[in-house]
Scaffold this active site. Structure first.
Site, PDB file in Angstrom:
ATOM      1  CG  HIS A  79      49.643  61.843   4.296  1.00 20.49           C
ATOM      2  ND1 HIS A  79      49.320  61.999   5.373  1.00 20.49           N
ATOM      3  CD2 HIS A  79      50.643  62.493   4.038  1.00 20.49           C
ATOM      4  CE1 HIS A  79      50.161  62.922   6.015  1.00 20.49           C
ATOM      5  NE2 HIS A  79      50.920  63.212   5.112  1.00 20.49           N
ATOM      6  CE  LYS A 109      58.117  58.696   9.377  1.00 18.48           C
ATOM      7  NZ  LYS A 109      58.106  60.105   9.361  1.00 18.48           N
TER       8      LYS A 109
HETATM    9  C1  LIG Z   1      54.788  65.449   4.884  1.00 12.17           C
HETATM   10  S1  LIG Z   1      56.481  65.668   4.424  1.00 12.17           S
HETATM   11  C2  LIG Z   1      56.929  64.279   4.815  1.00 12.17           C
HETATM   12  C3  LIG Z   1      58.635  64.294   5.136  1.00 12.17           C
HETATM   13  C4  LIG Z   1      59.124  62.928   5.670  1.00 12.17           C
HETATM   14  N1  LIG Z   1      58.989  61.877   4.602  1.00 12.17           N
HETATM   15  C5  LIG Z   1      58.575  62.661   6.966  1.00 12.17           C
HETATM   16  O1  LIG Z   1      57.747  61.652   7.061  1.00 12.17           O
HETATM   17  O2  LIG Z   1      59.113  63.207   7.842  1.00 12.17           O
HETATM   18  C6  LIG Z   1      56.393  65.660   2.575  1.00 12.17           C
HETATM   19  C7  LIG Z   1      57.727  65.759   2.017  1.00 12.17           C
HETATM   20  O3  LIG Z   1      57.373  65.715   0.592  1.00 12.17           O
HETATM   21  C8  LIG Z   1      58.235  66.999  -0.168  1.00 12.17           C
HETATM   22  N2  LIG Z   1      57.751  67.094  -1.319  1.00 12.17           N
HETATM   23  C9  LIG Z   1      56.635  67.645  -1.581  1.00 12.17           C
HETATM   24  N3  LIG Z   1      56.541  68.117  -3.186  1.00 12.17           N
HETATM   25  C10 LIG Z   1      57.762  67.354  -3.435  1.00 12.17           C
HETATM   26  C11 LIG Z   1      58.027  67.298  -5.180  1.00 12.17           C
HETATM   27  N4  LIG Z   1      57.643  67.424  -6.007  1.00 12.17           N
HETATM   28  N5  LIG Z   1      59.218  66.560  -4.990  1.00 12.17           N
HETATM   29  C12 LIG Z   1      60.042  66.091  -3.901  1.00 12.17           C
HETATM   30  N6  LIG Z   1      59.607  66.164  -2.821  1.00 12.17           N
HETATM   31  C13 LIG Z   1      58.558  66.783  -2.482  1.00 12.17           C
HETATM   32  C14 LIG Z   1      58.267  68.060   0.909  1.00 12.17           C
HETATM   33  O4  LIG Z   1      59.303  68.934   0.854  1.00 12.17           O
HETATM   34  C15 LIG Z   1      58.301  67.328   2.291  1.00 12.17           C
HETATM   35  O5  LIG Z   1      59.356  67.189   2.813  1.00 12.17           O
HETATM   36  C1  LIG Z   2      50.392  61.506  12.242  1.00  9.13           C
HETATM   37  C2  LIG Z   2      51.123  61.755  11.018  1.00  9.13           C
HETATM   38  C3  LIG Z   2      50.981  63.435  10.969  1.00  9.13           C
HETATM   39  C4  LIG Z   2      51.828  63.821   9.500  1.00  9.13           C
HETATM   40  C5  LIG Z   2      51.647  65.341   9.261  1.00  9.13           C
HETATM   41  C6  LIG Z   2      51.623  65.616   7.887  1.00  9.13           C
HETATM   42  O1  LIG Z   2      52.360  64.753   7.032  1.00  9.13           O
HETATM   43  C7  LIG Z   2      51.597  66.941   7.388  1.00  9.13           C
HETATM   44  C8  LIG Z   2      51.378  67.077   6.188  1.00  9.13           C
HETATM   45  O2  LIG Z   2      51.697  66.113   5.229  1.00  9.13           O
HETATM   46  C9  LIG Z   2      51.027  68.516   5.218  1.00  9.13           C
HETATM   47 CL1  LIG Z   2      51.090  68.743   3.744  1.00  9.13          CL
HETATM   48  C10 LIG Z   2      50.714  69.403   6.339  1.00  9.13           C
HETATM   49  O3  LIG Z   2      50.391  70.587   5.619  1.00  9.13           O
HETATM   50  C11 LIG Z   2      50.868  69.142   7.401  1.00  9.13           C
HETATM   51 CL2  LIG Z   2      50.163  70.459   8.670  1.00  9.13          CL
HETATM   52  C12 LIG Z   2      51.227  68.065   8.241  1.00  9.13           C
HETATM   53  O4  LIG Z   2      51.040  67.737   9.621  1.00  9.13           O
END
Ligand SMILES: C[S@@+](CC[C@H](N)C(=O)[O-])C[C@H]1O[C@@H](n2cnc3c(N)ncnc32)[C@H](O)[C@@H]1O
Ligand SMILES: CCCCCC(=O)c1c(O)c(Cl)c(O)c(Cl)c1O
Length: 341
Positions: free
Chosen positions: A251, A247
């Site tokens: 992106h 999730k």
């Molecule tokens: C935008 S967040 C999404 C988190 C969660 N899936 C959600 O939807 O709330 C992206 C996640 O990817 C993890 N991530 C980034 N680079 C990674 C890597 N090389 N290996 C494992 N996780 C990673 C980050 O720590 C973060 O928790």
């Molecule tokens: C409507 C879905 C928004 C999710 C936001 C998010 O994924 C996100 C992210 O992945 C990165 Cl790397 C980030 O820097 C910000 Cl500020 C985000 O909001």
């Protein structure tokens, strides 16, 4: 707005509203930075306050505080007592951004000084065709910030949890995961998504897979007897399983990195395994404001993008995967993919 309409109905209000709509963003978010940095919403939670009382509490000049409260009264965050001018009151919106509000972490993160600095060179990013955000604050890649700024990392984790909480009512029950034995939430962060799936699927085991620096962060991770939190790097390897959920992961990455992530997962996928992608699917020309906002956020912060279904299919094909299904019930977007035969 055609020229005749412009000439006939052109007036001060229309002019100013148009200007405000397109040029006031930086001022608006920096003003909100002041509100969030000084927890102004909190002071109104237990009742109306005179601006002088708040000024003394946050140690900012009382006339400045009056102008701040007045600005956000005009923008429907606060209300002013018309019988006691100078006394301001909370609203349901300001409560959402107060200490117990669901949106406090969002308000703090998206108006954070770090974000403001990262977006300073947005025009140059367009001119140079690459996101320059992290370089503005001394990093090569966004994810390096987590190691040097634990407070920002906590805010990031908290906001991702809020996004997931907001999406859960739509996701829960929309997909039947009961045929799978083990589900890996790749980049699961807080573990809320996989945790909720385990709660509604008693025969499934779960692994929340994320960076060590994230899984060891202070923010509470979702706990469940059938859930393991496993640190790792999805560019190196992921746990073996018959189902993977991602999730808001792909992106965050340019297409060539998404291919690497999918191919790394592909090496651990058991025969017949599936990947569920919870990602925005941009549908031209019906653009939602949040999807195009997040698209630019991805460009500037992680040199990545949101994708149309065609772009997703091109990505899957390049990685040796095929789209099995789009799950229309999931409003945030959901695609099921599997390895090509
Ligand atoms: C935008 S967040 C999404 C988190 C969660 N899936 C959600 O939807 O709330 C992206 C996640 O990817 C993890 N991530 C980034 N680079 C990674 C890597 N090389 N290996 C494992 N996780 C990673 C980050 O720590 C973060 O928790
Ligand atoms: C409507 C879905 C928004 C999710 C936001 C998010 O994924 C996100 C992210 O992945 C990165 Cl790397 C980030 O820097 C910000 Cl500020 C985000 O909001």
């Amino acid at each position: 707005m055609d020229s005749q309409q412009t000439i006939d109905s052109w007036n001060w209000d229309k002019a100013m509203n148009l200007v405000m709509t397109y040029v006031s963003g930086h001022l608006h978010s920096r003003m909100f930075n002041v509100v969030m940095k000084h927890s102004v919403c909190d002071y109104l939670e237990d009742g109306p306050k005179h601006y002088k009382e708040i000024a003394e509490a946050i140690n900012i000049n009382e006339n400045m505080v009056y102008r701040l409260l007045r600005y956000f009264t005009a923008n429907d965050l606060f209300a002013e007592d018309k019988d006691n001018l100078g006394t301001f009151m909370k609203t349901p919106v300001s409560s959402m951004f107060s200490k117990n509000g669901k949106l406090k972490s969002m308000g703090q993160r998206y108006t954070h000084d770090l974000h403001y600095k990262m977006f300073e060179t947005l025009p140059q990013s367009f001119e140079q065709n690459k996101g320059l955000g992290p370089k503005n604050v001394g990093f090569d890649h966004f994810w390096e910030i987590f190691d040097s700024d634990p407070a920002y990392k906590e805010l990031f984790n908290q906001t991702m949890q809020v996004y997931t909480e907001a999406a859960m009512s739509n996701i829960r029950g929309a997909i039947d995961f009961s045929s799978f034995n083990t589900i890996v939430d790749v980049g699961g962060n807080h573990g809320l998504l996989i945790g909720n799936i385990l709660e509604t699927h008693p025969t499934v085991n779960g692994i929340n897979f994320d960076l060590d620096v994230v899984l060891n962060a202070a923010t509470e991770k979702f706990q469940h007897e059938r859930l393991k939190h496993v640190p790792g790097n999805f560019f190196e390897s992921v746990p073996e399983a018959d189902c993977y959920i991602l999730k808001f992961i792909l992106h965050d990455w340019p297409t060539e990195d998404c291919v690497k992530i999918l191919q790394t997962i592909g090496k651990s996928m058991k025969p017949g395994a599936k990947i569920y992608l919870f990602e925005i699917i941009i549908e031209p020309p019906f653009y939602t404001k949040y999807s195009v906002y997040i698209d630019i956020l991805m460009m500037q912060m992680v040199n990545a993008k949101e994708r149309t279904l065609n772009e997703w299919n091109e990505l899957f094909d390049a990685a040796g995967f095929k789209l099995e299904k789009v799950v229309p019930e999931i409003k945030t977007g959901c695609m099921i993919i599997s390895k090509k035969d």
